[in-house]
Design an enzyme around this catalytic site. Structure first.
Site, short mmCIF file in Angstrom:
data_model
loop_
_atom_site.label_atom_id
_atom_site.label_comp_id
_atom_site.label_asym_id
_atom_site.label_seq_id
_atom_site.Cartn_x
_atom_site.Cartn_y
_atom_site.Cartn_z
N SER A 1 0.83 -1.19 0.00
CA SER A 1 0.00 0.00 0.00
C SER A 1 0.87 1.24 0.00
O SER A 1 1.96 1.25 0.59
CB SER A 1 -0.90 0.03 1.24
N TYR B 1 -1.83 0.29 10.22
CA TYR B 1 -1.93 -0.20 8.85
C TYR B 1 -0.65 0.10 8.07
O TYR B 1 -0.11 -0.77 7.38
CB TYR B 1 -3.13 0.45 8.17
#
Length: 264
Positions: free
Chosen positions: A140, A153
């Site tokens: 990501s 995250y």
């Protein structure tokens, strides 16, 4: 084409994972569609079968070592091998660093990083005797840049990028290529539910392409990395983010539309 290849995709009951499974099947692979939600996994597998593809659905919790083993063994039992693994399963939260709990950190890293590690280990054990494998981890942009509310995250995805590099160095000479795809803002159902208008406006401002990506655009890159056309690509991260990572200062000049007109 991926004819005579078997792929396992985690978190494939919906969204990007489902798009990836559908794309790999369309390119000829048999696909094990896995998700923590077994009903969603089977539904996605049925869509593939309805379109002439070969797929099975299975409920898998990637954070459990026995489930990671079961995923790869199912691919071997059903289709004869596991040639491609896509580690897509992931969870997130948006909490400030000071509000993120130890439980948040452990839960997100346990799935996003340790889950990918476990699934990859199980797959590699079965790939090594064949001397062939493709592992694509879904990283990501949040693991590459600091973002508000992304401590857990972002840390999990940054760790996944480094894990990919180590795996690639150790495994490339054995015929197993490991790479990352790093999405930016992608128009999934989760984004629809979680991104309010201020969030969408912020993304539109920061992405030079002025739009969210689509799950299919992520799937296209995964399919390329899984193919023989990517036979000399190893240990890299490919950003599919509309230019988000590379963007610096942007402002109105010579017809460049900044701030942009909001798009999808």
């Amino acid at each position: 084409m991926l004819t005579n290849r078997t792929a396992a995709v985690t978190g494939a009951g919906r969204g990007m994972g489902e798009a990836i499974a559908v794309k790999l099947a369309a390119n000829g692979a048999a696909v094990v569609v896995s998700d923590i939600d077994g009903t969603a996994a089977e539904s996605a597998a049925q869509k593939i079968r309805d379109n002439g593809g070969n797929a099975v659905g299975v409920a898998i919790d990637v954070s459990k070592e026995e489930d990671a083993e079961r995923l790869s063994q199912l691919a071997v039992d059903e289709f004869g091998s596991i040639d491609i693994l896509v580690n897509n399963a992931g969870i997130s939260t948006t909490k400030l660093f000071t509000e993120t709990t130890k439980a948040d950190m452990e839960r997100i890293i346990g799935i996003n990083l340790i889950g990918a590690f476990l699934c990859a280990q199980a797959a590699v054990r079965r790939m090594l005797p064949e001397g062939y494998g493709r592992i694509i981890n879904i990283a990501s942009l949040s693991g590459q840049r600091g973002g508000v509310g992304r401590s857990a995250y972002g840390a999990s995805k940054a760790g996944l990028e480094l894990l990919t590099k180590v795996m690639s160095v150790e495994l490339a000479s054995k015929g197993i290529l490991v790479n990352n795809v790093a999405p930016g803002a992608i128009s999934t159902q989760m984004a629809v539910e979680m991104h309010d208008q201020k969030t969408r406006d912020a993304y539109h401002y920061l992405i030079p392409q002025r739009r969210y990506g689509t799950p299919e655009e992520i799937a296209n890159m995964v399919a390329f990395l899984a193919s023989e056309e990517a036979s000399h690509v190893s240990g890299t991260t490919v950003n599919v983010d509309g230019g988000f990572l590379t963007a610096g200062l942007m402002f109105q000049r010579d017809g460049i539309d900044v701030p942009p007109t909001p798009q999808a």
